[in-house]
Design a protein around this motif. Structure first.
Motif, short mmCIF file in Angstrom:
data_model
loop_
_atom_site.label_atom_id
_atom_site.label_comp_id
_atom_site.label_asym_id
_atom_site.label_seq_id
_atom_site.Cartn_x
_atom_site.Cartn_y
_atom_site.Cartn_z
N ALA A 218 -2.53 1.64 48.16
CA ALA A 218 -1.69 2.82 48.45
C ALA A 218 -0.23 2.42 48.50
CB ALA A 218 -2.11 3.42 49.79
N PRO A 219 0.67 3.40 48.26
CA PRO A 219 2.11 3.10 48.33
C PRO A 219 2.59 2.97 49.78
CG PRO A 219 1.76 5.43 47.89
CD PRO A 219 0.39 4.79 47.92
N ILE A 220 3.81 2.49 49.94
CA ILE A 220 4.46 2.45 51.25
C ILE A 220 4.78 3.90 51.65
CG2 ILE A 220 6.52 1.60 52.50
CD1 ILE A 220 4.88 -0.76 51.43
N CYS A 221 4.60 4.23 52.92
CA CYS A 221 4.86 5.61 53.40
C CYS A 221 6.35 5.94 53.27
CB CYS A 221 4.46 5.74 54.87
SG CYS A 221 2.69 5.64 55.14
N PRO A 222 6.66 7.23 53.15
CA PRO A 222 8.09 7.61 53.06
C PRO A 222 8.86 7.20 54.31
CG PRO A 222 6.68 9.56 53.29
CD PRO A 222 5.78 8.39 53.09
N ASP A 223 10.17 7.03 54.13
CA ASP A 223 11.06 6.68 55.23
C ASP A 223 10.89 7.70 56.37
OD1 ASP A 223 13.15 6.14 56.90
OD2 ASP A 223 14.69 6.14 55.33
N PRO A 224 10.59 7.23 57.59
CA PRO A 224 10.38 8.19 58.70
C PRO A 224 11.61 9.05 58.99
CG PRO A 224 10.32 5.90 59.49
CD PRO A 224 10.37 5.85 58.00
N GLU A 225 12.80 8.57 58.52
CA GLU A 225 14.04 9.35 58.73
C GLU A 225 14.20 10.45 57.67
OE1 GLU A 225 16.36 8.47 61.24
OE2 GLU A 225 14.80 7.08 61.91
#
Ligand SMILES: [Zn+2]
Length: 300
Positions: A218-225
């Motif tokens: 899976a990809p890295i999750c989107p930036d939490p900001e």
């Protein structure tokens, strides 16, 4: 018995011996399984030390866990293995052990999700902690289910670690990587500082996965900001069953920096980037002591 099956039995013996030699398991801990066919698994038996196995000890089960062959009963952690094979058709082997440093993180409740080593980011991404569940019960596969679609390795709270791979050696190497990563993280934290790889660099490393022929689940999750990241929440994006579909990595915004000291918060980094003075930096007592000691050493 086919040649393939006898080779795979020998592979399990070899991986078991290496795990025991490296102290990833003690006594009868840990278990190993391999997909033998579309509906058959080769698995370590329960109650044996993984350092002293022989090929004839293995048992064969179906995907429901029913024993088809073998003098001994399958591993008590079989349910966790079955869940992995159900959720991940690409997985050919599963390894479970209790490597001491990684298990220390699992006991402390600290996931290995900080971007500190480029190679770990390209191979495993982040290593989350599956919630505590009583070993050998149905709770454990449920805890594993939440992360297994998006991760090839995870910690099991107050228990150990689990890795999967395209063959048993690939799964075993991931167990080595987790323990090595945990050891380095522990050393850095004892030294009082971790420099984190900035988010832009993390995304660059993610793109390199293809170049290296690494198939991350899976990809890295989107930036939490970011708006997308804020909508997803701290656990990242999950599917309708609540299972993670991306890997949470605590990557800071570098603002042009590729490495960011973990003591800088986002506002301070933005202030540095914009050339504003008087940046507030929060330090822990240990970091402050280290800075003072460093200054005193230079005075001498
Ligand atoms: Zn265990």
């Amino acid at each position: 018995m086919t040649t393939v099956e006898s080779t795979l039995r020998a592979d399990i013996v070899e991986v078991g011996r290496r795990m025991y030699d490296r102290r990833f398991t003690a006594s009868n801990d840990g278990n190993i399984s391999i997909r033998l066919g579309p509906d058959r698994l080769l698995m370590t038996p329960k109650g044996v030390c993984k350092g002293f196995m022989t090929p004839d000890m293995m048992c064969i089960t179906d995907l429901e866990g029913k024993k088809l062959q073998g003098d001994r009963d399958p591993s008590t952690e079989m349910l966790m293995h079955l869940e992995v094979y159900r959720q991940r058709p690409d997985v050919q082997a599963v390894v479970h052990a209790h490597p001491p440093i990684a298990t220390g993180f699992a006991v402390a409740g600290i996931p290995l999700d900080r971007p500190v080593l480029a190679e770990v980011l390209t191979t495993l991404g982040s290593i989350p902690i599956a919630e505590y569940a009583t070993p050998s019960t149905k709770e454990l596969p449920e805890a594993v289910r939440k992360y297994i679609k998006a991760h090839d390795g995870m910690l099991l709270a107050n228990h150990g670690a689990l890795t999967v791979g395209s063959d048993v050696f690939a799964a075993y190497y991931k167990m080595e990587t987790i323990e090595h990563f945990a050891t380095i993280s522990l050393a850095a934290r004892l030294l009082g500082r971790e420099n984190l790889i900035a988010r832009d660099e993390v995304l660059r490393l993610q793109q390199l996965r293809g170049t290296y022929g690494i198939k991350a689940p899976a990809p890295i999750c989107p930036d939490p900001e970011s708006p997308e990241g804020r909508a997803a929440g701290p656990g990242g994006v999950v599917d309708e069953s609540g299972a993670a579909t991306c890997q949470v990595v605590q990557a800071p915004d570098g603002g042009g920096l590729r490495l960011v000291p973990d003591s800088l918060d986002a506002a301070s980094r933005a202030a540095i980037r914009e050339g504003r003075g008087d940046v507030e930096i929060r330090l822990t007592y240990r970091q402050l002591s280290a800075l003072i000691e460093d200054a005193v050493r230079h005075l001498k």
